[in-house]
Design an enzyme around this catalytic site. Sequence first.
Site, PDB file in Angstrom:
ATOM      1  N   HIS A   4     -22.865  10.520  17.917  1.00 50.21           N
ATOM      2  CA  HIS A   4     -23.669   9.469  17.284  1.00 50.21           C
ATOM      3  C   HIS A   4     -24.478   8.707  18.339  1.00 50.21           C
ATOM      4  O   HIS A   4     -25.703   8.556  18.215  1.00 50.21           O
ATOM      5  CB  HIS A   4     -22.737   8.515  16.541  1.00 50.21           C
ATOM      6  N   GLU A   5     -23.808   8.249  19.373  1.00 53.53           N
ATOM      7  CA  GLU A   5     -24.502   7.466  20.403  1.00 53.53           C
ATOM      8  C   GLU A   5     -25.462   8.335  21.217  1.00 53.53           C
ATOM      9  O   GLU A   5     -26.489   7.847  21.696  1.00 53.53           O
ATOM     10  CB  GLU A   5     -23.488   6.774  21.316  1.00 53.53           C
ATOM     11  N   HIS A  21     -28.753   8.250  19.532  1.00 56.80           N
ATOM     12  CA  HIS A  21     -29.517   7.056  19.908  1.00 56.80           C
ATOM     13  C   HIS A  21     -30.191   7.248  21.265  1.00 56.80           C
ATOM     14  O   HIS A  21     -31.363   6.936  21.455  1.00 56.80           O
ATOM     15  CB  HIS A  21     -28.581   5.847  19.997  1.00 56.80           C
ATOM     16  N   GLU A  54     -31.155   4.469  13.697  1.00 56.10           N
ATOM     17  CA  GLU A  54     -29.930   4.950  13.047  1.00 56.10           C
ATOM     18  C   GLU A  54     -30.132   6.326  12.429  1.00 56.10           C
ATOM     19  O   GLU A  54     -29.188   7.128  12.365  1.00 56.10           O
ATOM     20  CB  GLU A  54     -29.459   3.945  11.996  1.00 56.10           C
TER      21      GLU A  54
END
Length: 502
Positions: free
Chosen positions: A269-270, A273, A299
């Site tokens: 997830h990160e 980003h 997001e």
Amino acid sequence: MSERNSTAAYEALKARFERLSALYGAQAVLHWDRATMMPEGGAGARAEQQAVISLIAHETLTAPEVAELLVAAREADGLDEWSRANLAEMARVHAHATATPSSLVTRLSRQKSHTEMVWRKARAVNDYASLAPELDKLIALVREQAAAKADAFGLSHYDALLDGYDPGRRSADIDVLFAELETFLPGLLQEVMEHQAAGPERLPLEGPFPVTQQEKLGREVMDLIGFDFAHGRLDVSLHPFSGGVPDDSRITTRYDEADFTESLMAVIHETGHSLYERGLPAEWRSQPVGRSRGMTIHESQSLLFEMQAARTEGFIRFLAPRLKAAFGGEGPAWAPENILRHYRKVEPGFIRVQADEVSYPLHVMLRYRLERAMIAGELTAADLPAAWNEGMESLLGIRPPDDAAGCMQDIHWPSGSFGYFPTYTLGALAAAQLFEAAKREHGGLEAALGQGDFQPLLGFVRTHVHGKGASRTPDEIISEATGSPLGTAAFKAHIEARYLDN
């Protein structure tokens, strides 16, 4: 004013915003340091440093000559498309800054730092009583900021805050999308749970799973996806997050030796980003137009990689033998089919960051309602736990055992981020649309993921999202990339196909 003078005014603005970019980068790295590695006793000194940097940045941006330069630069006719977009974004950033008095900027920065540090201690020992008064002080300051911006922009208090996280977004837009989700999501959640209960049993994965092995595996997957370790690092914090700047990316996760699944997906997830920041147009990185385009787009990038891509059957089949080798797994529990069942388990839980993608939007809807009430002055920090627990019971049918698993679980409100939460679900809707569009453009995308190859997907977003910077509105980026405005249809179709059509 002559064209020459107008162009000179624009170049002067670019030089000023380049200095501002360096200040913002220093803030980002200081925030990462505070959350990961710095001694507790130095929190006050770091908070003061953060406040001073915030004030310097604010004064640099709001100096009287900036307004004069903006007026002069608007007369320049020779600007190309990117320069015009950059000038428009300069004006937007300047308007947000000038709406907030310098004294409030300093007070907000100090209170945010202090409340966040109180939260870190309070959450660890489930002591909401120690957090509540500091949170109330912070909410009062955020409401003061919201009022100032609302007056300047002619918006509601909440929309004035929301615009800072998702430019051009209004709560009326969110209300329509969330109402659509609420018409089908609770029933779909129940249907998926019943479908899974009637299917094969999910065999437990027996630990412990050493942190060293989890970290090693996380780094391998980050490298696979495209993370550049020459320009970034992975560390540990209480709450997973990414920060830093495009050329110096900072990612954190947290580990549980009884369950490796959360930390690995948090890392993915990160990484999403970070890839977005790294992919922003290099020639414009020091300028407003070269920054990320709000949190819905941000997001969407993290969820595109974590939820859409990394939980495909093909990628899990690719990942399964690597998990088995990393943790010495044996037996049918380590078969790809069983690991897939773990990564696709749907069950309402208390913790947002651990939630499955079906129930996750309900977590966000709760936070959206509560933070709007706090900004409106209808809900105090003292009343937040009860309101939270009632909302969880209404939306998800469960009641948290304590405040650490309830209203204290997220860092956002203690760090002053009001107006951020709805972008998580808007990002999930956008991620579903983007993945659908990427598959249309690259017919072999899912087969590539089954080989551990993320390049087709990364190439798609580099072109259609990352490379756009802030030259478009969030909705324009989504519409141009997918052919449709932001909506719920792709997300609904994705959930039904993934969880019911098997």
